[in-house]
Design a protein around this motif. Structure first.
Motif, PDB file in Angstrom:
ATOM      1  N   ALA A 150      52.906  53.524  28.041  1.00 34.89           N
ATOM      2  CA  ALA A 150      52.367  53.713  29.718  1.00 34.89           C
ATOM      3  C   ALA A 150      50.738  53.331  29.447  1.00 34.89           C
ATOM      4  O   ALA A 150      50.415  52.881  30.398  1.00 34.89           O
ATOM      5  N   CYS A 151      50.496  53.034  28.425  1.00 34.31           N
ATOM      6  CA  CYS A 151      48.848  52.738  27.915  1.00 34.31           C
ATOM      7  C   CYS A 151      48.438  51.550  28.063  1.00 34.31           C
ATOM      8  O   CYS A 151      47.952  51.261  28.744  1.00 34.31           O
ATOM      9  N   VAL A 152      48.828  50.690  27.705  1.00 30.41           N
ATOM     10  CA  VAL A 152      49.602  49.271  27.476  1.00 30.41           C
ATOM     11  C   VAL A 152      49.862  49.364  29.099  1.00 30.41           C
ATOM     12  O   VAL A 152      48.870  47.826  30.000  1.00 30.41           O
ATOM     13  N   GLY A 153      50.539  49.067  30.254  1.00 29.00           N
ATOM     14  CA  GLY A 153      51.080  49.476  31.366  1.00 29.00           C
ATOM     15  C   GLY A 153      49.964  49.610  32.150  1.00 29.00           C
ATOM     16  O   GLY A 153      49.599  48.382  33.019  1.00 29.00           O
ATOM     17  N   GLY A 154      49.464  51.163  31.975  1.00 29.49           N
ATOM     18  CA  GLY A 154      48.012  50.673  32.759  1.00 29.49           C
ATOM     19  C   GLY A 154      46.645  49.803  31.907  1.00 29.49           C
ATOM     20  O   GLY A 154      46.169  49.512  33.524  1.00 29.49           O
ATOM     21  N   VAL A 155      46.397  49.453  31.464  1.00 28.47           N
ATOM     22  CA  VAL A 155      45.804  47.812  31.318  1.00 28.47           C
ATOM     23  C   VAL A 155      45.928  46.728  31.750  1.00 28.47           C
ATOM     24  O   VAL A 155      45.628  45.957  32.822  1.00 28.47           O
ATOM     25  N   LEU A 156      47.248  45.906  32.073  1.00 30.20           N
ATOM     26  CA  LEU A 156      48.013  45.312  33.159  1.00 30.20           C
ATOM     27  C   LEU A 156      47.956  45.797  34.201  1.00 30.20           C
ATOM     28  O   LEU A 156      47.424  44.696  35.026  1.00 30.20           O
ATOM     29  N   LEU A 157      47.694  47.349  34.660  1.00 25.46           N
ATOM     30  CA  LEU A 157      47.789  46.874  36.085  1.00 25.46           C
ATOM     31  C   LEU A 157      45.775  47.024  36.484  1.00 25.46           C
ATOM     32  O   LEU A 157      45.903  46.362  37.507  1.00 25.46           O
ATOM     33  N   ALA A 158      45.293  47.334  35.032  1.00 22.26           N
ATOM     34  CA  ALA A 158      44.106  47.209  35.908  1.00 22.26           C
ATOM     35  C   ALA A 158      43.505  46.152  35.841  1.00 22.26           C
ATOM     36  O   ALA A 158      43.006  45.650  36.850  1.00 22.26           O
ATOM     37  N   MET A 159      43.669  44.973  35.294  1.00 26.51           N
ATOM     38  CA  MET A 159      43.908  43.541  34.724  1.00 26.51           C
ATOM     39  C   MET A 159      44.180  43.368  36.197  1.00 26.51           C
ATOM     40  O   MET A 159      43.646  42.240  36.566  1.00 26.51           O
ATOM     41  N   THR A 160      45.042  42.809  36.479  1.00 26.35           N
ATOM     42  CA  THR A 160      46.506  42.320  37.627  1.00 26.35           C
ATOM     43  C   THR A 160      45.704  43.310  39.241  1.00 26.35           C
ATOM     44  O   THR A 160      45.362  42.264  40.066  1.00 26.35           O
ATOM     45  N   ALA A 161      45.017  44.340  39.181  1.00 28.60           N
ATOM     46  CA  ALA A 161      44.247  45.425  39.972  1.00 28.60           C
ATOM     47  C   ALA A 161      42.757  44.009  40.551  1.00 28.60           C
ATOM     48  O   ALA A 161      42.546  43.655  41.364  1.00 28.60           O
ATOM     49  N   LEU A 162      42.131  44.260  38.855  1.00 26.46           N
ATOM     50  CA  LEU A 162      40.956  42.896  39.271  1.00 26.46           C
ATOM     51  C   LEU A 162      41.056  41.415  39.750  1.00 26.46           C
ATOM     52  O   LEU A 162      39.819  41.208  40.526  1.00 26.46           O
ATOM     53  N   GLY A 163      42.345  41.013  39.396  1.00 26.78           N
ATOM     54  CA  GLY A 163      43.098  39.881  39.663  1.00 26.78           C
ATOM     55  C   GLY A 163      42.829  40.331  41.213  1.00 26.78           C
ATOM     56  O   GLY A 163      42.397  39.204  42.131  1.00 26.78           O
ATOM     57  N   MET A 164      43.529  40.992  41.415  1.00 18.84           N
ATOM     58  CA  MET A 164      43.725  41.115  43.445  1.00 18.84           C
ATOM     59  C   MET A 164      42.609  41.506  44.475  1.00 18.84           C
ATOM     60  O   MET A 164      42.222  40.487  44.693  1.00 18.84           O
ATOM     61  N   LEU A 165      41.851  41.267  43.690  1.00 21.15           N
ATOM     62  CA  LEU A 165      40.831  42.255  44.435  1.00 21.15           C
ATOM     63  C   LEU A 165      39.586  41.237  44.005  1.00 21.15           C
ATOM     64  O   LEU A 165      38.998  40.777  45.392  1.00 21.15           O
ATOM     65  N   LEU A 166      39.911  40.010  43.156  1.00 21.76           N
ATOM     66  CA  LEU A 166      38.657  39.194  43.263  1.00 21.76           C
ATOM     67  C   LEU A 166      39.252  37.308  44.078  1.00 21.76           C
ATOM     68  O   LEU A 166      38.330  37.399  45.408  1.00 21.76           O
ATOM     69  N   MET A 167      40.888  37.944  44.218  1.00 17.94           N
ATOM     70  CA  MET A 167      40.832  37.012  44.988  1.00 17.94           C
ATOM     71  C   MET A 167      41.286  36.999  46.678  1.00 17.94           C
ATOM     72  O   MET A 167      40.806  36.618  47.101  1.00 17.94           O
ATOM     73  N   ARG A 168      41.015  38.645  46.760  1.00 20.04           N
ATOM     74  CA  ARG A 168      41.097  39.241  48.507  1.00 20.04           C
ATOM     75  C   ARG A 168      39.149  38.671  48.702  1.00 20.04           C
ATOM     76  O   ARG A 168      39.068  38.083  49.906  1.00 20.04           O
ATOM     77  N   ARG A 169      37.863  39.400  47.664  1.00 24.50           N
ATOM     78  CA  ARG A 169      37.412  38.904  47.995  1.00 24.50           C
ATOM     79  C   ARG A 169      36.762  37.304  48.032  1.00 24.50           C
ATOM     80  O   ARG A 169      36.408  37.480  49.075  1.00 24.50           O
ATOM     81  N   PHE A 170      37.389  37.008  47.415  1.00 24.25           N
ATOM     82  CA  PHE A 170      36.615  35.465  47.385  1.00 24.25           C
ATOM     83  C   PHE A 170      37.649  34.638  49.240  1.00 24.25           C
ATOM     84  O   PHE A 170      36.918  33.813  49.142  1.00 24.25           O
ATOM     85  N   SER A 171      38.544  35.279  48.967  1.00 18.34           N
ATOM     86  CA  SER A 171      39.449  34.372  50.429  1.00 18.34           C
ATOM     87  C   SER A 171      38.610  34.734  51.843  1.00 18.34           C
ATOM     88  O   SER A 171      38.326  34.051  52.217  1.00 18.34           O
TER      89      SER A 171
END
Length: 554
Positions: free
Chosen positions: A259-280
């Motif tokens: 779950a800790c590993v999954g949380g890290v992956l989820l945080a990295m995924t959320a960061l990527g999606m926020l960057l893509m949305r902001r750039f779009s």
């Protein structure tokens, strides 16, 4: 005019206002409860379990930190390589008079139809220690050309199986660039190369960056390629190390650490999606009413066309050919002669008990996922596009959220919920995870055609005396049913070959087709693994062809 006619005040944005219908309000509430249980609860469980477990400091251990770095490096490297490949192919296929553009486009997008772990098996047949190309290089040069195992192999294969996503995004952006801009550059004295460099590429920059972020995020949680290609060299990513935690039995309370590993992956995924949305948001906005750009005439079309065809054939047809030959030869490294070719491996997998059990379980789970996602997706897609019910936008976001979530996080979330639901080591647990992961495919399939269809049909039904529920069911639902059926078929073909979720959620004595292939490859049974991969690939390609023909006929 009947008393139930829709007044002007009842119309909002071209859609009938259905807020007054209690039945549709109940449907909306039911869909929200379903999405809450299928999407938000598993993801929230991963985050809370990882945060409250007290084991986050263990992520600083050398092996976990190294896996996190490998995940970041492989996702970033594969994202850059995928965008470079996609951009080059888009400019050549969509922007020039390259010979055979239509067929080349289909061939270039074909890796989307092949599961990544099967693609990894195909490439090991070429560049494994006993692979065909390395065997030839060993005879001619005295050493292998390139051993695919390790981090560089993971990056290359992730890129080769994800560049079609970038291709579609970049091609869509290229189609929206007005032809007048390049024509103006040429009229000012610029040649085709100058116009491409000074006009087209700067306008494609937002799409290039967005494609990179999307590809990198999607590759973060890939399990099959790192496990099959990185495993022999002990190149672990967060996905493979979480699998090792859950399956090895050597870690105390492995689900907490997973779950800790999954949380890290989820945080990295959320960061990527926020960057893509902001750039779009800061991307160029261009009118789509302009004429399409004129194709650039190549000076040497045959030479450039031959090189492009050779490259695309090399990354698509060649590995699949190696997979087929691997399934026909008795063992890797055996000379390719007619005497050595046989169907023995196909007979082995077709007659084995584990293949029959894996096929039965995969077909059952895939059929169940297709039926549920088709029904629920039909309801969600029509509600968010054809009604003015409150919370439609948030419902859409929730339903599409699993598209950005790696399968590892989905599996860990349901593993944590399994004891509380009484579903531990049960196929029903996998079915729930499948529905969560693939529901967005049906919603997307329905949303696009409905948004492009005028709402006047529903208005006509209301004017003719139909109440809101009748107009919704007789018009909107019927319009969306063909797209829902195509989306459900896509879910079936995707689920029947799924690996990441099944590998973590399956009971020890059960297996799906994807897990069966993975276990065969891990056990060194390369011939049977290749034979079963060929069968799964052929069925998948035929199924995708049926979906395409159905959509075209519609």
């Amino acid at each position: 005019m009947p008393s139930t006619a829709t007044s002007e005040a009842d119309l909002r944005g071209g859609r009938p206002a259905l807020l007054r219908s209690p039945s549709l309000g109940l449907l909306n509430a039911g869909l929200w409860l379903l999405c809450l249980g299928l999407v938000l609860v598993p993801l929230g469980t991963v985050v809370l379990h990882g945060a409250l477990s007290g084991r986050l400091p263990e992520l600083a251990q050398p092996d976990v930190a190294r896996a996190a770095w490998n995940s970041f490096a492989s996702a970033t490297g594969s994202g850059i390589l995928a965008v470079l490949i996609a951009a080059a192919l888009v400019l050549l296929i969509e922007h020039t008079s390259l010979p055979g553009r239509a067929a080349l486009r289909i061939l270039a997008l074909s890796p989307m139809l092949i599961p990544p772990f099967i693609g990894a098996i195909s490439w090991t047949g070429l560049f494994g220690p006993s692979g065909m190309i390395n065997s030839v290089a060993q005879d001619l040069l005295g050493s292998p050309l390139w051993i695919i195992y390790g981090g560089d192999g993971v990056i290359v294969l992730l890129a080769l199986h994800s560049y079609p996503i970038a291709y579609l995004l970049i091609a869509a952006a290229l189609a929206r660039i007005p032809a007048e801009l390049e024509e103006a550059a040429r009229a000012s004295g610029a040649d085709s190369r100058r116009a491409l460099r000074d006009v087209t590429l700067p306008l494609l920059k937002p799409a290039l960056v967005s494609s990179f972020i999307l590809v990198a995020v999607s590759n973060l949680g890939d399990f099959g390629i790192p496990a099959l290609v990185g495993g022999p060299e002990r190149y672990e990513t967060l996905a493979t190390i979480a699998y090792r935690f859950v399956r090895s039995g050597t870690v105390e309370n492995p689900l907490e650490l997973a779950a800790c590993v999954g949380g890290v992956l989820l945080a990295m995924t959320a960061l990527g999606m926020l960057l893509m949305r902001r750039f779009s948001r800061g991307s160029y906005s261009m009118e789509t009413s302009y004429s399409a750009a004129e194709l650039v005439r190549l000076r040497r079309p045959l030479l450039l066309g031959g090189l492009t065809w050779g490259f695309v054939m090399g990354i698509t047809v060649l590995p699949l050919s190696a997979l087929l030959l691997q399934s026909l030869l008795p063992a890797p490294g055996v000379d390719l002669t007619w005497e050595n070719l046989s169907l023995q491996h196909f007979g082995t997998v077709l007659q084995s008990r584990w293949t029959a059990e894996g096929t039965q379980l995969s077909l059952g789970l895939a059929a169940g996922a297709a039926l549920i996602t088709g029904t629920v997706g039909l309801a969600i897609g029509t509600v968010i596009t054809r009604t003015s019910l409150p919370g439609r936008s948030a419902l859409r976001t929730t339903a599409l959220l699993p598209l950005a979530v790696p399968g590892l996080i989905v599996a860990v979330g349901w593993l944590l919920l399994a004891p509380h639901l009484g579903l531990y080591n049960s196929p029903w647990l996998i079915l729930c995870a499948y529905v969560m992961s693939f529901l967005a495919l049906v919603v997307q399939a329905i949303e696009a055609p409905l948004r492009s269809t005028s709402a006047t049909l529903e208005e006509a039904a209301r004017i003719s005396g139909a109440n809101p529920v009748r107009a919704f069911s007789d018009v909107s639902v019927r319009l969306a049913t063909p797209a829902a059926a195509a989306g459900a078929l896509l879910v079936f073909l995707t689920a029947v070959r799924e690996l990441t979720i099944s590998a973590l959620l399956l009971a020890p004595n059960a297996q799906t087709l994807g897990v069966a292939i993975f276990n065969l490859q891990q056990a060194g049974s390369y011939g049977p693994a290749a034979a079963l991969s060929v069968l799964v690939t052929v069925v998948g390609l035929v199924g995708m062809g049926l979906i395409t023909s159905r959509l075209r006929s519609r």
